[in-house]
Design a protein around this motif. Structure first.
Motif, PDB file in Angstrom:
ATOM      1  N   VAL A  14      -1.009  -4.612 -61.827  1.00  0.00           N
ATOM      2  CA  VAL A  14      -0.602  -3.211 -61.933  1.00  0.00           C
ATOM      3  C   VAL A  14       0.912  -3.107 -62.110  1.00  0.00           C
ATOM      4  O   VAL A  14       1.416  -2.310 -62.912  1.00  0.00           O
ATOM      5  N   ARG A  15       1.661  -3.924 -61.353  1.00  0.00           N
ATOM      6  CA  ARG A  15       3.113  -3.916 -61.472  1.00  0.00           C
ATOM      7  C   ARG A  15       3.542  -4.342 -62.876  1.00  0.00           C
ATOM      8  O   ARG A  15       4.461  -3.764 -63.460  1.00  0.00           O
ATOM      9  N   ASP A  16       2.860  -5.338 -63.436  1.00  0.00           N
ATOM     10  CA  ASP A  16       3.176  -5.790 -64.795  1.00  0.00           C
ATOM     11  C   ASP A  16       2.938  -4.681 -65.809  1.00  0.00           C
ATOM     12  O   ASP A  16       3.713  -4.499 -66.754  1.00  0.00           O
ATOM     13  N   TRP A  17       1.830  -3.945 -65.655  1.00  0.00           N
ATOM     14  CA  TRP A  17       1.535  -2.854 -66.587  1.00  0.00           C
ATOM     15  C   TRP A  17       2.607  -1.768 -66.548  1.00  0.00           C
ATOM     16  O   TRP A  17       2.940  -1.170 -67.576  1.00  0.00           O
ATOM     17  N   ARG A  18       3.154  -1.515 -65.354  1.00  0.00           N
ATOM     18  CA  ARG A  18       4.100  -0.406 -65.188  1.00  0.00           C
ATOM     19  C   ARG A  18       5.559  -0.830 -65.341  1.00  0.00           C
ATOM     20  O   ARG A  18       6.444   0.024 -65.246  1.00  0.00           O
ATOM     21  N   GLN A  19       5.800  -2.090 -65.586  1.00  0.00           N
ATOM     22  CA  GLN A  19       7.186  -2.554 -65.679  1.00  0.00           C
ATOM     23  C   GLN A  19       7.873  -1.923 -66.881  1.00  0.00           C
ATOM     24  O   GLN A  19       7.433  -2.064 -68.016  1.00  0.00           O
ATOM     25  N   PRO A  20       8.976  -1.203 -66.666  1.00  0.00           N
ATOM     26  CA  PRO A  20       9.658  -0.550 -67.790  1.00  0.00           C
ATOM     27  C   PRO A  20      10.202  -1.564 -68.790  1.00  0.00           C
ATOM     28  O   PRO A  20      10.683  -2.634 -68.415  1.00  0.00           O
ATOM     29  N   GLN A  21      10.105  -1.200 -70.053  1.00  0.00           N
ATOM     30  CA  GLN A  21      10.687  -1.994 -71.131  1.00  0.00           C
ATOM     31  C   GLN A  21      11.733  -1.125 -71.830  1.00  0.00           C
ATOM     32  O   GLN A  21      11.410  -0.064 -72.350  1.00  0.00           O
ATOM     33  N   TYR A  22      12.975  -1.581 -71.824  1.00  0.00           N
ATOM     34  CA  TYR A  22      14.062  -0.772 -72.371  1.00  0.00           C
ATOM     35  C   TYR A  22      14.351  -1.175 -73.818  1.00  0.00           C
ATOM     36  O   TYR A  22      13.972  -2.245 -74.281  1.00  0.00           O
ATOM     37  N   TRP A  23      15.053  -0.264 -74.512  1.00  0.00           N
ATOM     38  CA  TRP A  23      15.334  -0.487 -75.923  1.00  0.00           C
ATOM     39  C   TRP A  23      16.108  -1.787 -76.135  1.00  0.00           C
ATOM     40  O   TRP A  23      17.036  -2.107 -75.398  1.00  0.00           O
ATOM     41  N   ALA A  81       3.935  -3.782 -73.860  1.00  0.00           N
ATOM     42  CA  ALA A  81       3.274  -2.848 -72.942  1.00  0.00           C
ATOM     43  C   ALA A  81       3.427  -3.384 -71.524  1.00  0.00           C
ATOM     44  O   ALA A  81       2.515  -3.960 -70.956  1.00  0.00           O
ATOM     45  N   GLY A  82       4.612  -3.210 -70.960  1.00  0.00           N
ATOM     46  CA  GLY A  82       4.880  -3.759 -69.648  1.00  0.00           C
ATOM     47  C   GLY A  82       5.355  -5.190 -69.736  1.00  0.00           C
ATOM     48  O   GLY A  82       5.913  -5.624 -70.748  1.00  0.00           O
ATOM     49  N   SER A  83       5.115  -5.955 -68.681  1.00  0.00           N
ATOM     50  CA  SER A  83       5.600  -7.328 -68.612  1.00  0.00           C
ATOM     51  C   SER A  83       4.856  -8.228 -69.591  1.00  0.00           C
ATOM     52  O   SER A  83       3.643  -8.115 -69.768  1.00  0.00           O
ATOM     53  N   SER A  84       5.604  -9.147 -70.202  1.00  0.00           N
ATOM     54  CA  SER A  84       4.980 -10.121 -71.101  1.00  0.00           C
ATOM     55  C   SER A  84       4.170 -11.155 -70.328  1.00  0.00           C
ATOM     56  O   SER A  84       3.414 -11.919 -70.923  1.00  0.00           O
ATOM     57  N   GLU A  85       4.342 -11.188 -68.995  1.00  0.00           N
ATOM     58  CA  GLU A  85       3.617 -12.154 -68.166  1.00  0.00           C
ATOM     59  C   GLU A  85       2.288 -11.598 -67.646  1.00  0.00           C
ATOM     60  O   GLU A  85       1.598 -12.267 -66.878  1.00  0.00           O
ATOM     61  N   SER A  86       1.931 -10.408 -68.040  1.00  0.00           N
ATOM     62  CA  SER A  86       0.684  -9.802 -67.559  1.00  0.00           C
ATOM     63  C   SER A  86      -0.522 -10.669 -67.931  1.00  0.00           C
ATOM     64  O   SER A  86      -0.617 -11.169 -69.059  1.00  0.00           O
ATOM     65  N   ALA A  87      -1.446 -10.848 -66.987  1.00  0.00           N
ATOM     66  CA  ALA A  87      -2.638 -11.671 -67.245  1.00  0.00           C
ATOM     67  C   ALA A  87      -3.474 -11.091 -68.378  1.00  0.00           C
ATOM     68  O   ALA A  87      -4.079 -11.830 -69.162  1.00  0.00           O
ATOM     69  N   VAL A  88      -3.549  -9.779 -68.476  1.00  0.00           N
ATOM     70  CA  VAL A  88      -4.199  -9.096 -69.595  1.00  0.00           C
ATOM     71  C   VAL A  88      -3.438  -7.793 -69.793  1.00  0.00           C
ATOM     72  O   VAL A  88      -3.197  -7.046 -68.843  1.00  0.00           O
TER      73      VAL A  88
END
Length: 738
Positions: free
Chosen positions: A517-526, A536-543
């Motif tokens: 959930v934290r990976d999905w919500r991790q902000p990605q800045y310009w 879409a969030g962290s590149s380390e997200s399991a899915v």
């Protein structure tokens, strides 16, 4: 939010300040449309223009839009000149709404189509980071094709004329229109005159085969040039010359269309519309869309799979930007097919309507079970917790407030906070939670050592301030005995950074769920790549969340198709698609709020002179320090650096130096083309080792002279750069020893 960011950000995208805005700024300051040379021609002195730019052959439209704002304003404002891009985005939405209404779609559902369009993250990025041509192409090409679709389906000559005019106007925006215009004509030919189109295709194919057998692979067309294959090069008049190559891009398309955060569920919905085409009640809509999809796919396959242009898809610079140009047609097609299958006039659901959506939810559950529960619990019995205040600042300087370590000074742009000597069994710990705070936005890195040599030092980048979960088990270097861990911070214009804590965990089902959930919500800045792709969030997200959403909807649609035998509208399935899209958009909107808040915090309204990055801040500062001493055209300035890897800083310096004319040399002094240059601007190393000795001006001056023995003279020596006046026909006396 795009309006807020356009008014606060200076020209942001790489290709904008390198080409489109660079030309516009020169024209605005000169008050006339002056020509440009290519950098290769300009540096040799053989060109006639005062300025050089890589995109000297680009169409004029986008640059003229910026000039149209700068001239009435009386000055170049790096934010205000991009207002036309916002108007273009608004016109896209209005055009989409208007055409949906022309097709008989209700006001409510036309607004749904507008929402689908504006919620596409990549389109929002092109509106916020204004300055490039793709959003304009979406207007002229995308809406132009919608007009042609309407013209064929409704036999409307006015829409046919409008569509063709818009496709022709696209020629003034970007050179890809030279491909899309014939493609549109071919689609119309297939629709209106299928036999004639087939005869033309077979005739061209036969001629190509006969020419190949005869050894004729290309022809010279007067006024256009060569067309065909010459050697290993594909020559297309007005478009370019491309080497014949072969690329494997399936994984790149998969990542960008379904895994990353570029499109939400657009490509999943488009896949459904393609599958549904055989059952589509309106034969004309079916014919046009089938012809267009096949023609576009064939064009992209030839372009990207078999020529050197595939490199732009492989490095993700064009794999999303080209489809963006057709986005209005994609959205209108989805709404038309939904209307034809009754998805926009939903009936009351019955029990069997719930089966397919339920199977989609089951598919989601299986995926989450595999990535969260199936790996099982870790081995260690207790986590390792390191409070920031208990760790040591071993490089740089700062203070401790009892809970965190605050880094306030950097050594050559770097600071390191270390745990000190430890002995940890890496196999016992799978996850790390690193909590950072402060206003430093430069990306830090979590590091560890499993030995004492340079090869034993490993690191993972972190996005910046916040709570970050790191999957250590996925990194092959997290092994054996870990003897030290900590965080590496980088300077960000005097801003401080704080390490709150580092925790090492043995993974459990609950911790994996929290991390996901934290990976999905991790902000990605310009970043400079945000117009090419968005995570879409962290590149380390399991899915990734978009992929999970596509799995849910894909499983539900396929189940529906198998159960019903046709794609007739299922009200529960439509509701599921809308809910999943809204969830994705909620994540994107949260990210946009974070980004807009950062933009307002660090950039000034209508007065930002440079990007809020350390590299551009350096480029602006050094140019501002010598700007009153820069020679103006026809004088020529060469920009280089002690460190050729400082490419971004050199290119930004060229932009900031306007109206001075410059050329960037990305090598060392020994290979610098000084002969036709009047001044030399050298950037010193930005981040250097502690034993670095700055380049000395007197040593450099002794190495530059002309054939008559006349020496270069120092104009200004700054900590970050030096400006040198070159003698006529200057050359390097001997190899520059770094």
């Amino acid at each position: 939010m795009s309006f807020i960011e356009v008014l606060h950000l200076p020209t942001y995208p790489w290709d904008a300040w390198l080409n489109w805005a660079y030309r516009a700024r020169v024209w605005a300051e000169a008050g006339t449309l002056i020509p440009f040379d290519s950098p290769e021609t300009w540096v040799t002195g053989s060109g006639l223009a005062s300025y050089n730019v890589a995109g000297h052959h680009y169409p004029l439209f986008v640059s003229l839009m910026a000039v149209s704002i700068a001239l009435p304003a009386g000055d170049w404002n790096d934010s205000l000149v991009h207002l036309p891009t916002l108007l273009c985005g608004t016109a896209l939405l209005l055009g989409c709404y208007g055409q949906c209404r022309e097709f008989g779609i209700s006001r409510r559902n036309a607004l749904v189509g507008v929402y689908l369009l504006i919620s596409i993250p990549l389109l929002a990025a092109h509106m916020s980071l204004a300055g490039q041509a793709d959003i304009w192409m979406a207007g002229y090409v995308g809406l132009g094709l919608v007009c042609l679709l309407f013209a064929y389906v409704r036999e409307d000559r006015r829409q046919l004329l409008l569509g063709l005019v818009m496709m022709l106007l696209a020629l003034q925006v970007k050179r890809e229109a030279l491909i899309w215009l014939p493609l549109a004509v071919a689609v119309l030919g297939i629709c209106w005159r299928p036999r004639l189109a087939l005869a033309v295709f077979l005739s061209v194919l036969l001629l190509a085969i006969l020419a190949g057998v005869s050894g004729i692979t290309y022809v010279d067309i007067p006024g256009l040039g060569a067309v065909g294959v010459e050697g290993a090069m594909l020559r297309l008049p007005g478009i370019g010359v491309y080497r014949l190559s072969e690329f494997d891009l399936l994984d790149d398309y998969w990542d960008n269309f379904f895994v990353l955060g570029n499109w939400h569920l657009l490509w999943t919905l488009l896949a459904f519309t393609v599958i549904a085409l055989p059952w589509l009640p309106c034969a004309r809509t079916r014919t046009f869309l089938a012809a267009f999809y096949l023609s576009l796919a064939s064009c992209l396959i030839v372009m990207f799979q078999f020529t050197s242009a595939g490199q732009w898809a492989e490095d993700w610079t064009a794999i999303n930007r080209l489809p963006l140009q057709f986005l209005p047609l994609f959205v209108v097609a989805i709404m038309l097919i939904a209307q034809d299958f009754g998805a926009v006039t939903l009936r009351k659901p019955v029990v069997r309507d719930y089966i397919a959506p339920a199977l989609g939810v089951v598919a989601m559950g299986l995926v989450l079970f595999c990535v969260v529960y199936l790996p099982g619990d870790g081995k260690a019995s207790r986590p390792i917790f390191a409070q920031g205040s208990d760790m040591n600042i071993v490089v740089g300087a700062g203070s401790s407030n009892g809970q965190s370590s605050r880094v306030e000074e950097f050594a050559n742009g770097v600071a390191i906070v270390s745990s000190g000597a430890r002995l940890i069994d890496a196999g016992q710990y799978d996850l790390a939670k690193v909590t950072l705070s402060g206003n430093n936005r430069a990306e830090p890195a979590f590091f560890w050592r499993n030995g004492y040599s340079e090869q034993d030092l490993h690191s993972i980048w972190l996005p910046g301030p916040g709570e970050h979960w790191v999957d250590l088990s996925a990194n092959s270097n997290w092994r054996d005995r870990v003897r030290e861990f900590g965080v590496i911070f980088y300077a960000d214009g005097g801003r401080s950074a704080q390490l709150e804590s580092v925790e090492l965990f043995s993974a459990s089902t609950l911790l994996r769920a929290q991390k996901l959930v934290r990976d999905w919500r991790q902000p990605q800045y310009w970043t400079q790549s945000s117009l090419h792709f968005l995570r879409a969030g962290s590149s380390e997200s399991a899915v990734s969340l978009p992929l999970l959403a596509a799995i849910i909807l894909g499983a539900a649609f396929i189940s529906h198709l198998l159960l019903r035998g046709n794609p007739v509208a299922n009200p529960v399935l439509v509701l599921l698609a809308l809910v999943v899209w809204l969830i994705l958009d909620a994540r994107w909107l949260e990210n946009r709020v974070h980004q807009a808040m950062r933009t307002v915090d660090v950039q000034s309204l209508l007065s930002s002179r440079h990007l809020d990055t350390e590299g551009d801040r350096l480029a602006w500062t050094l140019v501002d320090g010598v700007k009153d001493k820069l020679a103006l055209p026809p004088a020529r300035i060469l920009v280089m650096s002690e460190d050729p890897s400082m490419r971004f800083e050199m290119l930004r310096a060229k932009y900031h130096m306007l109206p001075a004319a410059a050329w960037v040399h990305e090598g060392d002094l020994a290979t610098a083309p000084l002969r036709h240059m009047d001044q030399l601007l050298i950037l010193r190393r930005h981040r250097a080792a502690t034993d670095y000795l700055p380049l000395q001006a007197d040593e450099l001056l002794r190495r530059i002279e002309n054939p008559g023995g006349q020496k270069a003279t120092l104009i200004q020596d700054l900590p970050a750069a030096m400006l040198i006046d070159l003698p006529k026909n200057a050359r390097v006396k001997r190899v520059f020893n770094e």
